[in-house]
Design an enzyme around this catalytic site. Sequence first.
Site, short mmCIF file in Angstrom:
data_model
loop_
_atom_site.label_atom_id
_atom_site.label_comp_id
_atom_site.label_asym_id
_atom_site.label_seq_id
_atom_site.Cartn_x
_atom_site.Cartn_y
_atom_site.Cartn_z
N ARG A 118 11.16 3.58 4.35
CA ARG A 118 10.70 2.60 5.35
C ARG A 118 11.92 1.79 5.77
O ARG A 118 12.67 1.30 4.92
CB ARG A 118 9.62 1.69 4.76
N LYS A 141 24.95 -5.85 -0.83
CA LYS A 141 26.43 -5.99 -0.83
C LYS A 141 27.05 -5.39 0.42
O LYS A 141 28.26 -5.34 0.55
CB LYS A 141 27.01 -5.30 -2.06
N ARG A 147 0.80 -1.22 0.00
CA ARG A 147 0.00 0.00 0.00
C ARG A 147 0.84 1.28 0.00
O ARG A 147 0.64 2.18 -0.82
CB ARG A 147 -0.91 0.04 1.24
N THR A 148 1.75 1.36 0.96
CA THR A 148 2.47 2.63 1.17
C THR A 148 3.34 2.96 -0.04
O THR A 148 3.33 4.08 -0.56
CB THR A 148 3.32 2.55 2.45
N HIS A 204 4.33 5.45 11.93
CA HIS A 204 3.98 5.35 10.51
C HIS A 204 3.03 6.53 10.28
O HIS A 204 1.81 6.38 10.22
CB HIS A 204 3.28 4.01 10.26
N1 CP Z 1 -0.59 -0.26 5.91
C1 CP Z 1 0.62 -0.40 5.33
O1 CP Z 1 1.61 0.27 5.65
O2 CP Z 1 0.67 -1.35 4.33
P1 CP Z 1 1.96 -1.77 3.49
O3 CP Z 1 2.93 -2.43 4.46
O4 CP Z 1 1.45 -2.71 2.43
O5 CP Z 1 2.56 -0.52 2.93
#
Ligand code: CP
Length: 309
Positions: free
Chosen positions: A104, A82, A54-55, A132
């Site tokens: 992330r 590496k 999603r993100t 998040h």
């Molecule tokens: N909700 C969320 O962060 O989903 P993803 O890990 O798929 O990005």
Amino acid sequence: GRDILELQGMSVPEMELILDTAREMKNVIDRDIKKVPTLRGKSVVNLFFEPSTRTRTSFELAGKYLGADVVNITTSASSVVKGESLRDTLLTVEAMGVDVIVMRHEAEGSSHYAAKVVKPVIVNAGDGQHEHPTQGLLDMFSIKEKKGSIAGLKVAIIGDILHSRVARSNIWALLKLGAEVRVAGPRTLLPRDMDRMGVQVYDRVEPALEGADVVNILRIQKERQQKGLFPTAREYARLFGINRARLDLAKPDALVLHPGPMNRGLEIAPDVAYSDQSVIQEQVKNGLAIRMAILFLVLMGGTNVETSA
Ligand code: CP
């Protein structure tokens, strides 16, 4: 600066500006306008050290819909394999002249570190168990869209609170916006310091659900549970899984949220996930609007959303 690192440190006016801008962006999406030149000439790099559907995808589409160039670095296919360090990876991306790094990473505080090391705007797309923020904002948007406002709502956050950066971002935002926040989960998945944050903590799910306006169900993060799943999946589903009978303890018009990905049949029963009360699919769409708003605001710094092609 303009980095988006956490909701704990974000002011209410900042949150409201992002939510209002996302409202305009959602109108753009709803009119099926998928290309505007607003961010033409700007570049965004998605730097993801952990998996995402999603993100990552919504940041990519958000950038592209607004006319920016977007590049994805999946670290499993990068020189991180590496042995290149986080610092050197960030410096390498910076040297290419990018404007925004959406990152992330599995370490808490990694996005704060990135913001100190390099000049491009850093947007935290999840740092370990810390925060998040864009998920928190899309959840606030989803609640506000259906309920009108967040102040005074009773919001129950259910599940693996301990490992959840989504829980932390939600809690900070909900408290700032005036909601009553309840968290519930097995003791093994509740942080010890949670009551100091100003939320009500329950080790049973039923009292947390009673009269709730919003039920935010979190994923059981098996990958972060080093000592095995306790309670077991079967015990968890029986004691804490949100099924129809449990959902009926909440208000009849209670919203069901889940950030995804779901373990269907574990923390959420299929009939709850796909019920009329569920806004799970809408959350995904709202995520796109929130990420368009964030890219627009961090890059343009203005409040006038240009929506004409
Ligand atoms: N909700 C969320 O962060 O989903 P993803 O890990 O798929 O990005």
